[in-house]
Design a protein around this motif. Structure first.
Motif, short mmCIF file in Angstrom:
data_model
loop_
_atom_site.label_atom_id
_atom_site.label_comp_id
_atom_site.label_asym_id
_atom_site.label_seq_id
_atom_site.Cartn_x
_atom_site.Cartn_y
_atom_site.Cartn_z
N MET A 42 -4.89 1.30 9.18
CA MET A 42 -5.50 2.30 8.18
C MET A 42 -6.83 1.61 8.17
O MET A 42 -7.25 0.36 8.25
CB MET A 42 -4.77 1.83 6.87
N PRO B 89 -7.31 6.92 7.18
CA PRO B 89 -7.90 6.19 6.31
C PRO B 89 -6.58 5.54 5.23
O PRO B 89 -5.71 6.14 5.35
CB PRO B 89 -8.74 7.35 5.65
N TYR B 90 -6.71 4.59 4.69
CA TYR B 90 -6.21 4.30 3.39
C TYR B 90 -6.23 5.12 2.42
O TYR B 90 -7.20 5.52 2.16
CB TYR B 90 -6.52 2.76 3.09
N MET B 91 -4.97 5.50 1.71
CA MET B 91 -5.07 6.48 0.74
C MET B 91 -4.27 5.91 -0.34
O MET B 91 -3.33 5.24 -0.34
CB MET B 91 -4.52 7.74 1.06
N TYR C 250 0.87 -1.27 -0.03
CA TYR C 250 -0.05 -0.03 0.19
C TYR C 250 0.90 1.21 0.05
O TYR C 250 0.22 2.46 -0.21
CB TYR C 250 -0.83 0.06 1.33
N GLU D 53 -1.19 -2.50 11.93
CA GLU D 53 -1.47 -2.39 10.41
C GLU D 53 -2.99 -3.31 10.36
O GLU D 53 -3.88 -2.88 9.94
CB GLU D 53 -0.72 -2.84 9.16
N ARG E 74 2.51 1.15 13.95
CA ARG E 74 1.19 0.26 13.52
C ARG E 74 1.15 -0.96 13.53
O ARG E 74 2.23 -1.50 12.82
CB ARG E 74 0.76 1.08 12.64
N LEU F 132 3.54 8.57 1.12
CA LEU F 132 3.23 7.36 1.34
C LEU F 132 1.98 7.24 0.37
O LEU F 132 1.88 6.03 -0.03
CB LEU F 132 2.75 7.22 3.10
N TYR F 133 1.36 8.27 0.15
CA TYR F 133 0.35 8.05 -0.73
C TYR F 133 0.16 9.36 -1.55
O TYR F 133 0.73 10.36 -1.19
CB TYR F 133 -1.17 7.95 0.16
N1 5AD Z 1 -2.36 5.28 3.21
C1 5AD Z 1 -2.55 5.66 4.25
N2 5AD Z 1 -1.57 5.24 5.34
C2 5AD Z 1 -0.63 4.75 4.82
N3 5AD Z 1 0.51 4.26 5.50
C3 5AD Z 1 1.39 3.92 4.57
N4 5AD Z 1 0.81 4.05 3.42
C4 5AD Z 1 -0.28 4.41 3.33
C5 5AD Z 1 -1.39 4.55 2.62
N5 5AD Z 1 -1.23 4.47 1.32
C6 5AD Z 1 0.61 4.59 6.84
C7 5AD Z 1 1.03 3.11 7.54
C8 5AD Z 1 2.08 3.24 8.42
C9 5AD Z 1 2.17 4.79 8.51
C10 5AD Z 1 3.74 5.34 8.84
O1 5AD Z 1 1.58 5.49 7.48
O2 5AD Z 1 0.15 2.61 8.44
O3 5AD Z 1 2.14 2.40 9.47
#
Ligand code: 5AD
Length: 352
Positions: free
Chosen positions: A203, A233-235, A70, A164, A162, A309-310
């Motif tokens: 996330m 949120p997941y991004m 991710y 996760e 985290r 990260l996103y």
């Molecule tokens: N979207 C959201 N959170 C993310 N992380 C890493 N990639 C993404 C993403 N695509 C978060 C993970 C990690 C933290 C540093 O950032 O949960 O533990």
């Protein structure tokens, strides 16, 4: 029991069982959502008053040996721009941050083997010596217990890692086989044993995440008793295998933040950058739903756009240390006050 009664039960008993959490997460309506928000806000107000703790985030390296599906910093992403900060650059960021009033520095980075124990210990000791009144938080991934102990002995106080997801099968949908679910959980136990104020988290809306997974995440938080919890949120990141997924859901994230506040009461709960990136009102909504920490970016300006990260990760305006005044104003309009203390975890005997 109806959902309102379940929220009250979570408040009074500090826990729900699997089926109760599952009911709550799968059937909550607008009224439940609002009730959870109000309950969380009441608890937050009683414990922290209207005070929001602030942390300066220094993203020390965008190199990472891991390949999480991710994350934009995964090692297979050859388009990622890589940098690492030297000890001097990190200290300069702390100096800037100290001038701005920050009393917690969060050193976060990919798992970058460049920072061997000796170098990391040297960096931590230097910050500890130069800023004895500041808290040092690390977020550098999985290390051996010995290494964590060295960091702690050098003067670090807190560690964010985290988990996760607390479901092993789900863990391997998000991470390659070379990584280890067991090891990740073990790391969290090591951190607690050493005495770090420890943060776990997950996330919301990650690939193939189900309500059952989220329930297990909440039950794990209850069991671990972390001092901090980080959720967002997941991004989507366009250069990852998960590029075609959707971003996580704002409302579900906010509901979970409220439930975490109601369950744990005194935990330190940041309103994350991911939440602020997902929605222009995300940060303030997080705070209204029970968050009590914000972490503006203190990294040197020229590297900020490289720690992705996103996609579209917010790194300017109120997300940045230069936007502090704007952030203070926004929060104060809503009745919150930023406080510049270290803001350590403090056990609070909440009586309801
Ligand atoms: N979207 C959201 N959170 C993310 N992380 C890493 N990639 C993404 C993403 N695509 C978060 C993970 C990690 C933290 C540093 O950032 O949960 O533990």
């Amino acid at each position: 029991m109806n959902n309102i009664e379940l929220i009250d039960k979570l408040n009074h008993e500090g826990e729900l069982d699997f089926d109760e959490f599952k009911q709550l997460l799968s059937t909550y309506n607008q009224e439940d959502f609002t009730y959870a928000k109000e309950t969380a806000a009441k608890i937050t107000k009683q414990i922290f008053s209207n005070k929001i703790y602030i942390r300066g985030l220094i993203e020390i390296s965008s190199y990472c040996k891991n390949d999480c599906y991710y994350c934009g910093l995964r090692k297979s992403n050859l388009n990622a721009l890589r940098y690492r900060l030297s000890k001097e650059e990190i200290l300069l960021s702390c100096k800037e941050g100290y001038k701005l009033g920050f009393r917690t520095f969060v050193l976060q980075g990919g798992e970058d083997l460049y920072y061997q124990d000796d170098l990391m210990v040297d960096i931590i000791k230097s910050i500890r010596t130069l800023y004895p009144d500041c808290a040092i938080t690390l977020s550098l991934g999985e290390k051996s217990k010995e290494t964590y102990q060295k960091y702690y002995d050098a003067g670090a106080n807190r560690y964010l890692l985290r988990h996760e997801t607390y479901n092993e099968d789900h863990y391997y949908m998000l991470h390659p086989q070379e990584m280890s679910f067991k090891q990740r959980i073990e790391c969290l136990h090591h951190l607690k044993e050493i005495g770090f104020q420890t943060g776990c988290g997950f996330m919301v809306g990650s690939y193939h995440q189900t309500i059952d997974h989220l329930v297990n995440d909440l039950l794990f938080i209850k069991k671990l008793k972390p001092e901090m919890v980080g959720i967002g949120p997941y991004m989507v990141h366009h250069d990852t295998p998960f590029k075609d997924l959707k971003n996580g859901d704002l409302k579900l994230t906010l509901f979970l933040l409220s439930l975490i506040r109601i369950m744990t009461k005194d935990v330190l709960l940041p309103s994350t950058t991911a939440l602020a990136t997902l929605d222009p009102k995300g940060r303030i909504e997080g705070i209204k739903h029970g968050c009590n920490v914000v972490m503006p970016n203190l990294s040197p300006n020229e590297v900020r756009k490289k720690y992705l990260l996103y996609d579209n990760k917010a790194s300017s305006g109120q997300e940045a240390s230069e936007g502090l005044k704007e952030l203070v104003d926004t929060l104060s309009k809503e009745g919150y006050e930023i406080v510049y203390q270290r803001g350590d975890y403090c056990k609070f005997d909440y009586k309801g």
